[in-house]
Design a protein around this motif. Structure first.
Motif, PDB file in Angstrom:
ATOM      1  N   GLY A 149      10.764   0.352  64.185  1.00 35.01           N
ATOM      2  CA  GLY A 149       9.937   0.088  65.341  1.00 35.01           C
ATOM      3  C   GLY A 149       8.454   1.159  65.026  1.00 35.01           C
ATOM      4  N   LEU A 150       7.726   1.400  65.776  1.00 37.57           N
ATOM      5  CA  LEU A 150       6.595   2.041  65.752  1.00 37.57           C
ATOM      6  C   LEU A 150       6.871   3.441  65.261  1.00 37.57           C
ATOM      7  CD1 LEU A 150       3.305   1.519  66.165  1.00 37.57           C
ATOM      8  CD2 LEU A 150       3.648   2.405  68.504  1.00 37.57           C
ATOM      9  N   THR A 151       6.169   3.829  64.515  1.00 36.36           N
ATOM     10  CA  THR A 151       6.170   5.406  63.865  1.00 36.36           C
ATOM     11  C   THR A 151       7.651   5.890  63.484  1.00 36.36           C
ATOM     12  OG1 THR A 151       6.294   6.489  66.019  1.00 36.36           O
ATOM     13  CG2 THR A 151       4.134   5.956  65.079  1.00 36.36           C
ATOM     14  N   SER A 152       8.550   4.721  63.486  1.00 37.39           N
ATOM     15  CA  SER A 152      10.017   5.055  62.898  1.00 37.39           C
ATOM     16  C   SER A 152      10.260   4.793  61.797  1.00 37.39           C
ATOM     17  CB  SER A 152      10.951   4.369  63.800  1.00 37.39           C
ATOM     18  OG  SER A 152      10.830   4.820  65.258  1.00 37.39           O
ATOM     19  N   ASP A 153      11.198   5.323  60.980  1.00 41.36           N
ATOM     20  CA  ASP A 153      11.474   5.269  59.563  1.00 41.36           C
ATOM     21  C   ASP A 153      13.118   5.009  59.483  1.00 41.36           C
ATOM     22  OD1 ASP A 153      12.284   7.738  59.684  1.00 41.36           O
ATOM     23  OD2 ASP A 153      10.485   8.504  58.607  1.00 41.36           O
ATOM     24  N   SER A 154      13.536   5.055  58.305  1.00 37.92           N
ATOM     25  CA  SER A 154      14.891   4.957  57.965  1.00 37.92           C
ATOM     26  C   SER A 154      15.894   6.484  58.733  1.00 37.92           C
ATOM     27  CB  SER A 154      15.175   4.853  56.558  1.00 37.92           C
ATOM     28  OG  SER A 154      14.831   6.052  55.787  1.00 37.92           O
ATOM     29  N   ALA A 155      15.199   7.228  58.985  1.00 38.36           N
ATOM     30  CA  ALA A 155      15.714   8.450  59.451  1.00 38.36           C
ATOM     31  C   ALA A 155      15.909   8.480  60.898  1.00 38.36           C
ATOM     32  CB  ALA A 155      15.041   9.720  59.107  1.00 38.36           C
ATOM     33  N   ALA A 156      15.468   7.484  61.783  1.00 40.74           N
ATOM     34  CA  ALA A 156      15.609   7.292  63.067  1.00 40.74           C
ATOM     35  C   ALA A 156      16.930   7.057  63.395  1.00 40.74           C
ATOM     36  CB  ALA A 156      14.764   6.311  63.577  1.00 40.74           C
ATOM     37  N   ALA A 157      17.333   7.585  64.494  1.00 43.50           N
ATOM     38  CA  ALA A 157      18.916   7.501  64.913  1.00 43.50           C
ATOM     39  C   ALA A 157      19.544   6.145  65.012  1.00 43.50           C
ATOM     40  CB  ALA A 157      19.071   8.415  66.292  1.00 43.50           C
ATOM     41  N   TYR A 158      18.567   5.332  65.576  1.00 41.20           N
ATOM     42  CA  TYR A 158      19.062   3.908  65.723  1.00 41.20           C
ATOM     43  C   TYR A 158      19.044   3.122  64.745  1.00 41.20           C
ATOM     44  CZ  TYR A 158      14.308   2.531  65.865  1.00 41.20           C
ATOM     45  OH  TYR A 158      13.084   2.302  65.474  1.00 41.20           O
ATOM     46  N   VAL A 159      18.126   3.579  63.882  1.00 43.49           N
ATOM     47  CA  VAL A 159      18.327   2.757  62.332  1.00 43.49           C
ATOM     48  C   VAL A 159      19.633   3.178  61.613  1.00 43.49           C
ATOM     49  CG1 VAL A 159      17.151   2.445  60.083  1.00 43.49           C
ATOM     50  CG2 VAL A 159      15.875   2.688  62.176  1.00 43.49           C
ATOM     51  N   LYS A 160      20.078   4.493  61.759  1.00 46.50           N
ATOM     52  CA  LYS A 160      21.074   4.960  60.993  1.00 46.50           C
ATOM     53  C   LYS A 160      22.420   4.386  61.643  1.00 46.50           C
ATOM     54  CE  LYS A 160      20.936   8.779  58.803  1.00 46.50           C
ATOM     55  NZ  LYS A 160      20.908  10.430  58.557  1.00 46.50           N
TER      56      LYS A 160
END
Length: 572
Positions: A156-167
């Motif tokens: 999502g916006l300003t998120s990357d692979s380290a975001a909790a929901y992505v992990k």
């Protein structure tokens, strides 16, 4: 009482005297009740509703076309889509869930493998891989002939692979035997901006190029795609733009904003939404500060620093860099709701009706119901990308649902298959207008304005289906139509022409036919694309044109034939 009144005491004084006789504990209890009611309403808690439902949760509502094979053959086998969702009791609020996801989220612990991919305009994208073999402490890699499904995740916006929901998502999919790659947005994931292009809510060029690269590198690997939040808007927009021409076998959209203009109005409506607006603006300014040397040159840096909302940031940064006339123009053109009808890939869409960022007012209910490839799942609760479940809030409900849908789709015969003749390169005999720096004829037959620096009217790079493809290792593959164009130029310039002089007339005729073909080719391509994608609309437009122009044409025909009939009669 009469004696008090007689002594001259007013009613106000009597009321104050009576209030002073009430114990202070009663006032404290009343104040606590008022505060609790305010917090219950302000935080949109639903604990009482959960208790009245016996902690069974809210039912998942599905919206789909009655004749949808994707529902009857795939989604109907997903038990989680036909059950209920119960939020974690101590997070029984969309704001508490969203806040907890941003602060902690309790993500699983693992390490990605990073690949830096360079796109054609010089930008750099970080591709973070998590393979199924990585969770087994093995030195895993993907071979070019691998057939294990691969899931592409767009944050999502300003998120990357380290975001909790992505992990959470990556770990869940990899633990079930599939491979995952997170396609980070430009400038995120610790990667610098290496070109003058920035991503935005409707920027689909990066997703398109990454998917194309993965499809060419792993031709036997089924590709799936999951977009979250603004990444979901990008994924749905990409699928609508590509139609049948995408190698994606199936996709999922999680908490998409759908209509950015409606979302902009919603996020500035209430006090709590304005808090989210300011928080997201702070995140965007932090993203801009990381790339200040580039943004200060391309955009209004002073305006960016003073931005206190997403709209103000988009006005000073996004619209300037991407060359949109206004913020509303940017929101309208980049909203995925306008592209839902053209989605030709099995797509599961999940939205929470209490999402504090993406309002239910923007969900395209009718468009999803009209498309046989889409199944829309909505829940009463869940927050934004949260959907925590269990007493420990260790799992996200939507992660399991999306995984179950894609696995069921993979086991069925309803996966989207890219046709063999898709992405056909343009003919080498193109009109000179195709090479003009001011206009560009796209693959769909539409004419797009371009500036002298080779960008489209909305700031996006022109559609370069015949340009060279730059892989992550820096190699450039020369396209076939470029070579054929060189051969065509050599032929027209007389290079390598060893034919006798007696064939001059034949060459002249061939050159004339080639010129005629150059003129007709773009028109034929436009008509073919319109016929393919519009279908009945072309005939409907023809009918409307005939009906609306008939009074004029009929009058002209009547006058013409009346004169012709009068002349023979006068001669007689």
């Amino acid at each position: 009482m009469s004696e008090a009144v007689a002594e001259g005491e007013s009613a106000v004084e009597l009321l104050l005297r009576a209030a002073a006789m009430v114990p202070a504990e009663r006032y404290a209890l009343a104040a606590a009740v008022v505060v609790l009611v305010f917090l219950y309403r302000f935080l949109e808690l639903h604990v009482i509703g959960d208790i009245l439902r016996g902690f069974r949760g809210g039912r998942v509502e599905l919206t789909f076309h009655p004749a949808s094979e994707i529902y009857h053959r795939v989604a109907s086998k997903c038990h989680s889509l036909h059950g209920r969702y119960l939020a974690t009791p101590w997070l029984a609020s969309p704001h508490l869930q969203t806040l907890f996801l941003g602060i902690s989220g309790r993500p699983p612990s693992f390490t990605y493998k990073r690949q830096l991919y360079t796109v054609r305009d010089g930008g750099t994208i970080a591709l973070d891989w998590l393979l199924a073999s990585d969770l087994e402490d093995a030195d895993g890699f993907i071979s070019k002939d691998a057939s294990t499904p691969l899931v592409v995740v767009v944050p999502g916006l300003t998120s990357d692979s380290a975001a909790a929901y992505v992990k959470h998502l990556a770990y869940s999919v990899a633990s079930k035997g599939w491979n995952v790659v997170v396609s980070n947005h430009r400038g995120l994931g610790g990667v610098s901006i290496t070109s003058d292009c920035f991503y935005n809510g409707g920027w689909t060029e990066d997703v398109r190029e990454v998917i194309k690269y993965l499809h060419h590198r792993y031709p036997n690997t089924p590709l799936f795609c999951i977009g979250t939040s603004i990444g979901a808007n990008i994924v749905v927009k990409y699928l609508g733009e590509e139609g049948e021409n995408t190698p994606i076998a199936g996709a999922a959209s999680i908490c998409s904003p759908w209509d950015l203009l409606i979302g902009d109005r919603f996020i500035s409506r209430k006090l709590v939404q304005r808090i989210y607006d300011k928080a997201l603006a702070i995140g965007l300014k932090g993203y801009a500060k990381l790339h200040q040397p580039v943004l200060a040159r391309l955009a209004n840096w002073e305006g960016i620093k003073k931005s206190r909302s997403i709209r103000e940031f988009d006005h000073h940064a996004t619209c300037v860099v991407a060359r949109y006339e206004t913020v509303d123009t940017y929101y309208r053109r980049c909203s995925s709701a306008s592209y839902v009808a053209n989605v030709s890939v099995p797509l599961l869409c999940i939205n929470a009706l209490d999402d504090p960022l993406c309002t239910r007012e923007a969900i395209p209910w009718d468009e999803c119901r009209a498309n046989k490839n889409i199944v829309l799942a909505t829940t009463p609760n869940g927050g934004h990308l949260a959907f925590f479940q269990g007493l420990t809030a260790g799992k996200l409900w939507w992660v399991g649902v999306a995984s179950e849908f894609l696995f069921a789709l993979h086991d069925s015969s309803y996966m989207h298959r890219q046709k063999a003749n898709d992405h056909v390169l343009h003919s080498s005999l193109e009109s000179s207008i195709d090479k003009s720096p001011y206009v560009n004829i796209m693959e769909d037959g539409m004419v797009a304005p371009a500036t002298k620096d080779g960008r489209g009217g909305d700031g996006s790079p022109l559609n370069q289906a015949a340009d060279e493809e730059q892989l992550s290792n820096g190699e450039c593959v020369r396209p076939q139509n470029e070579a054929s164009a060189v051969k065509h130029n050599e032929h027209t310039n007389g290079v390598g022409n060893e034919s006798p002089a007696g064939q001059g007339n034949q060459q002249g005729d061939g050159a004339a036919s080639n010129k005629l073909h150059e003129i007709i080719a773009p028109v034929k391509r436009s008509i073919n694309q319109l016929t393919r994608y519009q279908g009945r609309s072309v005939w409907l437009l023809a009918y409307i044109a005939f009906v609306t122009s008939w009074p004029l044409l009929g009058s002209l025909a009547f006058i013409t034939f009346r004169k012709k009939f009068r002349n023979p009669l006068r001669a007689k």
